[in-house]
Design a protein around this motif. Structure first.
Motif, PDB file in Angstrom:
ATOM      1  N   LEU A 241       0.850  -1.201   0.000  1.00 16.23           N
ATOM      2  CA  LEU A 241       0.000   0.000   0.000  1.00 16.23           C
ATOM      3  C   LEU A 241       0.885   1.249   0.000  1.00 16.23           C
ATOM      4  N   TRP A 297     -12.609  -3.268   2.244  1.00 17.79           N
ATOM      5  CA  TRP A 297     -11.942  -2.221   3.000  1.00 17.79           C
ATOM      6  C   TRP A 297     -12.932  -1.616   3.978  1.00 17.79           C
ATOM      7  N   SER A 322      -8.219  -3.973   5.960  1.00 18.84           N
ATOM      8  CA  SER A 322      -8.455  -4.817   4.789  1.00 18.84           C
ATOM      9  C   SER A 322      -8.784  -6.225   5.257  1.00 18.84           C
ATOM     10  N   LEU A 380      -2.524   0.765  -4.347  1.00 17.60           N
ATOM     11  CA  LEU A 380      -1.780  -0.471  -4.128  1.00 17.60           C
ATOM     12  C   LEU A 380      -0.735  -0.615  -5.232  1.00 17.60           C
ATOM     13  N   MET A 388      -6.904  -5.484  -4.472  1.00 15.91           N
ATOM     14  CA  MET A 388      -6.336  -6.144  -3.292  1.00 15.91           C
ATOM     15  C   MET A 388      -6.406  -7.655  -3.454  1.00 15.91           C
TER      16      MET A 388
END
Length: 421
Positions: A241, A297, A322, A380, A388
């Motif tokens: 991140l 998230w 997350s 990200l 993710m």
């Protein structure tokens, strides 16, 4: 590695009937003593075929030895038992000459049965004797392969209890966990881009301190881990991140192993994650939030902020969280697949699909980042928040994984990092 797809299909199709066949393998007075017990072997063909597969009650898995003679497979019944019969359910690779022996201490053995005319298939043998340990010794293979058993079943009376007692006051949630802080960053991915250093976007690694593009399961087993418990030698990694293009690592990485998503009856049949299993969850190539319905998230302690597939705006003083759930229905054969996903599946209607019949613990990774505010400042290494994803390379010791599954998952008890309630 040899391939026998027709046999594998047949084994998977027989899973439903298998328990019924096993139940009639011995007389009504006999009890199946070996299932779920600790099994060890002289060798394995690969990490996909450990000794534990021979005592897991699952006809879709198997133990396979190296391609040499002699070999042995033994099971620890937990305490002394009176043994009346042994069932050998051979895969196509069987032994012509073999014996069955028992031992009180695992060192001094007494032969209880022997033959030089093994036929393969399913053999029910009358084996009379006592002992805590029962060993199959094979001396002559029938094929060019090793020897391979889908099940090694010992029947009789005595032995140790296979179902642990639920402690008073135990929290009835099927769970154990590993708390694994951040270790290092590399643009490597030993699952998707093995032996290609720098071929991936940047990843943040947790658990094993040595993971890189060339990492194998043996590397993990022989390396240090920063997990609590430290016996978890597994490697976990996620895309790094960035906030304002500066890397930010989670203050904690917690990996929960859960029994959920299937019926309680199937939770009770959960099998240990096999050593060397690789799983990828999420979608690194997602082009929009709808392409990743798994990752979420949210904001720590701020339930008023609805969870999303993309980054959310967390209030000052909060942290960005997350959540990602990994698939936990395994095909029972492959430790990985060409797309790194096809060997695993998610449950449907509280059951695993027929193509992936083996229930294993569900891995849930939870990351908490010390960031909040405008999500436009975040990205990200793989792209927007909806890209993710997580990677898992299992290197738990086989006996420790088996104990936690038996003592925490199957009986639906919440355990800590030590694997105890």
């Amino acid at each position: 590695m040899r391939k026998r797809p027709l046999l594998a299909v047949a084994l998977a199709a027989a899973l439903t009937a298998y328990a019924l066949v096993a139940a009639t393998a011995a007389s009504a007075a006999d009890t199946l003593l070996s299932q779920g017990r600790t099994a060890t072997a002289s060798s394995v063909e690969s990490a996909a075929f450990p000794a534990a597969n021979a005592v897991d009650g699952n006809g879709g898995t198997r133990w396979s030895s190296a391609f040499t003679d002699p070999q042995w497979l033994q099971v620890d019944l937990g305490a002394s038992a009176t043994i009346t019969s042994v069932v050998l359910d051979w895969e196509a690779a069987y032994a012509k000459s073999f014996s069955i022996a028992t031992s009180a201490d695992g060192n001094s053995w007494t032969t209880r049965y022997s033959t030089t005319a093994g036929t393969g298939g399913r053999q029910t043998l009358t084996v009379n004797g006592t002992g805590r340990y029962v060993r199959l010794n094979t001396t002559v293979r029938a094929t060019q392969w090793g020897v391979s058993l889908t099940e090694f079943q010992v029947f009789g009376t005595g032995g140790g209890s296979t179902t642990p007692t639920i402690p008073p006051g135990a929290v009835r949630v099927a769970e154990f966990l590993a708390d694994c802080p951040f270790t290092h960053r590399l643009p490597d991915d030993p699952i998707v881009f093995p032996n290609l250093p720098g071929a991936s976007h940047m990843h943040s690694f947790f658990g094993s301190v040595v993971t890189n593009a060339a990492t194998t399961v043996n590397d993990l087993i022989n390396a240090n881990s920063n997990c609590n418990p430290s016996i978890d030698k597994s490697s976990y990694w996620i895309p790094t991140l960035y906030q304002d293009n500066v890397p930010v690592e989670p203050v904690t990485g917690v990996f929960y192993y859960l029994g959920e998503g299937v019926s309680d009856a199937l939770i009770a049949q959960t099998q240990p994650l096999p050593l060397g299993l690789r799983i990828v969850a999420g979608n690194a190539k997602a082009t929009g939030p709808a392409d990743n319905t798994i990752a979420r998230w949210s904001c720590l302690s701020h339930g008023e902020v609805n969870p999303l597939s993309d980054f959310v705006n967390c209030p000052a003083g909060s942290m960005l969280e997350s959540y990602l759930d990994f698939p936990h229905c395994w095909d029972g054969r492959n430790l990985d697949s060409a797309d790194h996903k096809s060997h695993m599946a998610y449950p449907v209607n509280n059951a695993c699909p027929a193509s992936h019949p083996v229930v294993v613990p569900k891995l849930r990774q939870v990351m908490r980042y010390p960031v909040n505010g405008d999500p436009a400042r975040l990205r990200l290494a793989s792209g927007p928040g909806y890209t993710m994803h997580g990677d898992f390379f299992n290197a738990w010791p086989v006996d420790e994984m088996a104990r936690r599954v038996n003592d925490c998952i199957r009986i639906i008890v919440k355990c800590g990092a030590d694997g105890r309630p």
